[in-house]
Design a protein around this motif. Structure first.
Motif, short mmCIF file in Angstrom:
data_model
loop_
_atom_site.label_atom_id
_atom_site.label_comp_id
_atom_site.label_asym_id
_atom_site.label_seq_id
_atom_site.Cartn_x
_atom_site.Cartn_y
_atom_site.Cartn_z
N MET A 1 11.42 36.40 34.67
CA MET A 1 12.23 37.40 34.17
C MET A 1 11.25 38.34 33.32
N LYS A 2 11.68 39.52 33.26
CA LYS A 2 11.00 40.40 32.44
C LYS A 2 11.16 39.93 30.83
N LYS A 3 12.22 39.55 30.42
CA LYS A 3 12.52 39.14 28.94
C LYS A 3 12.46 37.79 28.90
N SER A 4 11.80 37.39 27.92
CA SER A 4 11.74 35.90 27.58
C SER A 4 12.86 35.53 26.46
N PHE A 5 13.50 34.57 26.56
CA PHE A 5 14.56 34.29 25.59
C PHE A 5 14.17 33.00 24.55
N GLY A 6 12.84 32.73 24.98
CA GLY A 6 12.28 31.61 24.05
C GLY A 6 11.38 30.83 24.82
N ASN A 7 10.47 29.83 24.00
CA ASN A 7 9.87 29.06 24.60
C ASN A 7 10.46 27.54 24.27
N CYS B 1 27.07 32.71 48.55
CA CYS B 1 25.79 33.18 48.38
C CYS B 1 25.20 32.78 46.88
N SER B 2 23.88 32.29 46.91
CA SER B 2 23.09 32.04 45.64
C SER B 2 22.47 33.19 45.53
N ASP B 3 22.22 33.42 44.30
CA ASP B 3 21.51 34.72 43.38
C ASP B 3 20.62 34.37 42.49
N CYS B 4 19.52 34.92 42.03
CA CYS B 4 18.60 34.70 40.88
C CYS B 4 18.31 36.25 40.35
N ARG B 5 18.74 36.32 39.19
CA ARG B 5 18.46 37.58 38.60
C ARG B 5 17.15 37.86 38.24
N ALA B 6 16.27 36.84 38.14
CA ALA B 6 14.96 36.98 37.90
C ALA B 6 14.35 37.96 38.90
N TYR B 7 14.57 37.93 40.26
CA TYR B 7 14.02 38.75 41.21
C TYR B 7 15.08 39.57 41.97
N THR B 8 14.78 40.83 41.45
CA THR B 8 15.99 41.70 42.04
C THR B 8 15.12 43.01 43.03
N LYS B 9 15.77 43.80 43.83
CA LYS B 9 15.09 44.89 44.41
C LYS B 9 14.48 45.81 43.44
N PRO C 1 13.89 45.77 39.51
CA PRO C 1 13.83 44.99 38.39
C PRO C 1 14.09 45.64 37.03
N SER C 2 14.19 46.99 37.32
CA SER C 2 14.90 47.73 35.81
C SER C 2 16.35 47.60 35.81
N ASN C 3 17.02 47.20 36.99
CA ASN C 3 18.23 47.63 37.11
C ASN C 3 18.98 45.97 37.19
N GLU C 4 19.60 45.31 36.42
CA GLU C 4 20.12 44.02 36.16
C GLU C 4 21.30 43.71 37.20
N TYR C 5 21.61 45.10 37.87
CA TYR C 5 22.75 44.77 38.87
C TYR C 5 22.21 45.07 40.34
N SER C 6 20.98 45.19 40.49
CA SER C 6 20.36 45.40 41.88
C SER C 6 20.51 44.23 42.87
N LYS C 7 20.39 44.36 43.82
CA LYS C 7 20.75 43.56 44.98
C LYS C 7 19.48 42.32 44.60
N PRO C 8 19.64 40.99 45.21
CA PRO C 8 18.43 40.09 44.92
C PRO C 8 17.46 40.59 45.83
#
Length: 85
Positions: free
Chosen positions: A1-7, A45-53, A55-62
């Protein structure tokens, strides 16, 4: 994902899960995702918000979805995105 939430080496999972930005991702469901909200398969259907059509739109199609609910056609995944080997 573009943003990291921690290590994991520096922060506990509990601390990461308490992050407000991280929690915003929990509320995204297929009824909110562009194209998916119109798809008859959205609830199975399964989905992964880390990979979208888009990337600048979190509501974009997988990115790895090859179905078009408007035409009812499945595309060949290798012709659309040859990196999906």
């Amino acid at each position: 994902m573009k943003k990291s939430f921690g290590n994991i080496l520096d922060e506990s999972l509990i601390k990461v899960s308490e992050n407000i930005d991280f929690q915003k991702k929990w509320s995204i469901n297929k009824d909110l995702v562009e194209v998916c909200k119109d798809c008859e398969y959205r609830y199975v259907c399964s989905d992964c918000r880390a990979y979208t059509k888009n990337p600048s739109n979190e509501y974009s199609k997988p990115l790895k979805c090859f179905y078009d609910p408007y035409t009812g056609v499945w595309e060949d995944m290798f012709s659309v995105n040859p990196t999906n080997i």
